[in-house]
Write a protein that holds these residues in place. Structure first.
Motif, PDB file in Angstrom:
ATOM      1  N   TYR A 127      10.988 -12.872 -22.598  1.00 13.52           N
ATOM      2  CA  TYR A 127      11.986 -13.722 -23.251  1.00 13.52           C
ATOM      3  C   TYR A 127      11.679 -13.980 -24.724  1.00 13.52           C
ATOM      4  O   TYR A 127      12.225 -14.914 -25.311  1.00 13.52           O
ATOM      5  N   PRO A 138      15.525 -18.817 -22.667  1.00  8.15           N
ATOM      6  CA  PRO A 138      16.613 -19.308 -21.801  1.00  8.15           C
ATOM      7  C   PRO A 138      16.762 -20.816 -21.794  1.00  8.15           C
ATOM      8  O   PRO A 138      17.821 -21.321 -21.446  1.00  8.15           O
ATOM      9  N   ALA A 179      20.532 -21.484 -20.906  1.00  8.05           N
ATOM     10  CA  ALA A 179      20.647 -20.786 -19.626  1.00  8.05           C
ATOM     11  C   ALA A 179      20.065 -21.610 -18.492  1.00  8.05           C
ATOM     12  O   ALA A 179      20.496 -21.496 -17.342  1.00  8.05           O
ATOM     13  N   TYR A 236      14.009 -18.793 -12.598  1.00  6.25           N
ATOM     14  CA  TYR A 236      15.042 -18.044 -13.330  1.00  6.25           C
ATOM     15  C   TYR A 236      14.562 -16.632 -13.646  1.00  6.25           C
ATOM     16  O   TYR A 236      15.294 -15.648 -13.471  1.00  6.25           O
ATOM     17  N   GLU A 257      15.923 -12.862 -12.135  1.00  7.19           N
ATOM     18  CA  GLU A 257      16.351 -11.775 -13.010  1.00  7.19           C
ATOM     19  C   GLU A 257      15.630 -10.467 -12.707  1.00  7.19           C
ATOM     20  O   GLU A 257      16.252  -9.419 -12.566  1.00  7.19           O
TER      21      GLU A 257
END
Length: 559
Positions: A301, A306, A311, A321, A325
């Motif tokens: 990330y 996020p 997000a 999260y 993904e």
């Protein structure tokens, strides 16, 4: 925030965790059905081996808060969490060499029995009540917080997971006692490690391998691990973690009922020490896995955070999260990670329920009804496991005020498109306290150190004011001199540090050879006002292999 749903295979894998955990409880309920003493139920008959106990200790203290929180901590602030490896080493060493010998040789079941032997009944009861309240509040967080994070990211039903945790834990704790708890913890520890390994392997594949992970982490200052700044207001430095972390974990580990109850369930003191040292290896493995998960998340990330992009709503949702993904096209593996997180929850809750039942029975029930039969004692112990859980789900939805602890925070770049994000204004205090930027901003890891040193200082002052106890009047087996750990000290200086307590080699060995206190002698002492002459009547402790003969244990009557 986009919520990704579980698929059928995810639910199957997750449900398997609860089914197998319950099955272990049923197995031990059938296997141990003829053993009806409270000793068998609460401490496994004191015949456990070190391997399952070591796994159980690690699982109990590595909760879902660790599984979700530590990677998020590393993602945001860097890998300084690795310094906790030093703290854990100190904690396990001190627990094994200072606390364990006293508790194991005394033959007690509740750690708070020691306080009555050393001081008096009011001190014992006060400590027991404090422990019960603290454990209830802590376990509530352990159950609710991960369930909330997983619910908001995976759509997994919040209250279904909370109540399933409670029902399953209560079920196998009540049926199988400590043996079921220990072996279930061992299974859940394996699930935690497998869950972490799947995330590490798949996550590193998504970001180009471990070499790329380390390179990206280094570029983002996430590998600036050691900071020798002595400022106590800094949140994480070498000193706050190594020193403050040792005090913090020693307070919740070295004298914790959950820890000691497992250690005294071992068949010898040697097995108990081995359990602690192998448990250290488990702690290191879990922490290293969690830290590398955080670094992999950072590499994944690094161009689009996020949390700041909206997000997710909170940092504790980062790990679930990320898992949803990277396993988007691999049904069943998200369920495995959730099983990993809930393994930490189940093991911690089960340990809490078992420990609460033990201290309640030993410190209150047996004091009020000292002549209960073994069968009735066992049934009361199982009744005590059931009502403990409803208190754990108590939770207050409150806004937390963040104190001004100084942190080193390297913000992630936001190259991704901002999603719909509702911003909330931070809660502002009407008037800021004078000490807000000094004393109130002390690193949270120093709280235990300040409390411990403050307690020692207050104890010394009060002792001098009320008349201190003479060392020769103190039972030497209730004291474990710290100076004994430093073999380079001469006998002269050791004797000086003993403050009059008769801890010389010959006296202590004679004391052990005469079988001074153990379980029967201690119980007689507790019931007869701690008369010293009752503590040297029944030989039970074997100083050669530091154990209690099985024949003596089987003849021991628990009132």
């Amino acid at each position: 925030m986009a919520v990704k749903s579980f698929e059928a295979w995810d639910y199957v894998v997750f449900a398997a965790l609860f089914v197998i955990s319950s099955g272990i409880g049923v197995f031990f309920a059938i296997k141990e059905r003829k053993k009806t003493t409270s000793r068998e139920f609460l401490v496994g008959g004191r015949q456990m081996s070190f391997a399952p106990v070591a796994l159980s200790l690690t699982a109990s203290f590595m909760s879902a808060v660790t599984v979700l929180g530590t990677p998020a901590e590393v993602y945001r602030f860097g890998a300084s969490f690795l310094i906790f490896l030093i703290s854990y080493a100190f904690v396990v060493f001190f627990t094994s060499e200072l606390f364990l010998p006293v508790f194991y040789r005394s033959g007690i079941t509740s750690t708070y029995e020691y306080l009555q032997l050393r001081f008096n009944k009011p001190v014992r009861y006060a400590a027991t009540i404090i422990y019960i309240l603290q454990t209830i509040l802590y376990t509530g967080v352990v159950v609710y917080a991960p369930a909330l994070a997983l619910n908001q990211v995976t759509g997994f039903n919040l209250w279904a997971s909370v109540f399933a945790t409670g029902i399953v834990c209560t079920f196998y704790c009540s049926l199988g006692g400590l043996k079921a708890v220990v072996w279930t913890d061992a299974f859940q520890m394996v699930v935690m490690i497998v869950g972490f390994l799947t995330v590490l392997i798949q996550g590193s594949n998504h970001v180009g391998g471990f070499d790329n992970v380390l390179e990206q982490a280094r570029n983002g200052s996430r590998l600036d691990i050691v900071d020798f700044d002595v400022d106590p207001l800094r949140r994480h430095t070498f000193w706050t973690i190594a020193v403050g972390g040792t005090f913090t974990w020693l307070g919740i580990y070295g004298v914790n009922q959950s820890t000691i109850q497992r250690c005294i369930s071992c068949k010898t003191e040697k097995h108990a020490k081995l359990a602690l040292y192998f448990n250290l290896l488990g702690l290191w493995i879990i922490v290293v896995c969690a830290v590398f998960c955080g670094l992999i998340m950072y590499a994944y990330y690094k161009d689009c955070d996020p949390w700041t992009s909206g997000a997710i709503l909170a940092p504790d949702q980062l790990m679930p999260y990320f898992v949803m993904e990277i396993f988007a096209t691999m049904p069943g593996l998200p369920g495995l990670f959730v099983a990993c997180a809930f393994s930490g929850t189940l093991s911690t809750v089960a340990a809490s329920i078992n420990a609460l039942a033990t201290v309640t029975f030993e410190d209150f029930v047996k004091s009020c009804f000292p002549h209960l039969s073994d069968t009735l004692s066992t049934w009361i112990s199982k009744g005590l496991c059931c009502p403990q859980y409803p208190w754990h789900v108590w939770w207050t939805d409150a806004r937390f005020i963040h104190f001004g602890t100084r942190v080193s925070f390297c913000k992630l770049e936001e190259f991704c498109v901002q999603q719909n994000k509702t911003t909330t204004e931070a809660y502002q205090l009407s008037s800021r306290p004078v000490l807000a930027d000094t004393w109130y901003s002390l690193s949270y890891l120093y709280f235990s150190a300040v409390g411990c040193l403050g307690c020692i200082a207050a104890g010394i002052i009060i002792s001098f004011l009320t008349g201190r106890q003479r060392g020769k009047d103190v039972d030497p087996l209730l004291i474990r001199p710290v100076c004994n750990l430093f073999c380079f000290w001469s006998k002269k200086y050791k004797t000086l540090c003993w403050c009059g307590v008769r801890h010389d080699q010959e006296t202590e060995q004679d004391y052990l050879d005469s079988g001074s206190a153990w379980k029967q002698g201690v119980e007689s002492g507790l019931q007869n006002g701690l008369k010293q002459d009752t503590l040297s009547q029944i030989p039970a402790y074997n100083p050669k292999d530091k154990s209690y003969p099985k024949s003596v244990q089987e003849k021991t009557t628990y009132f």
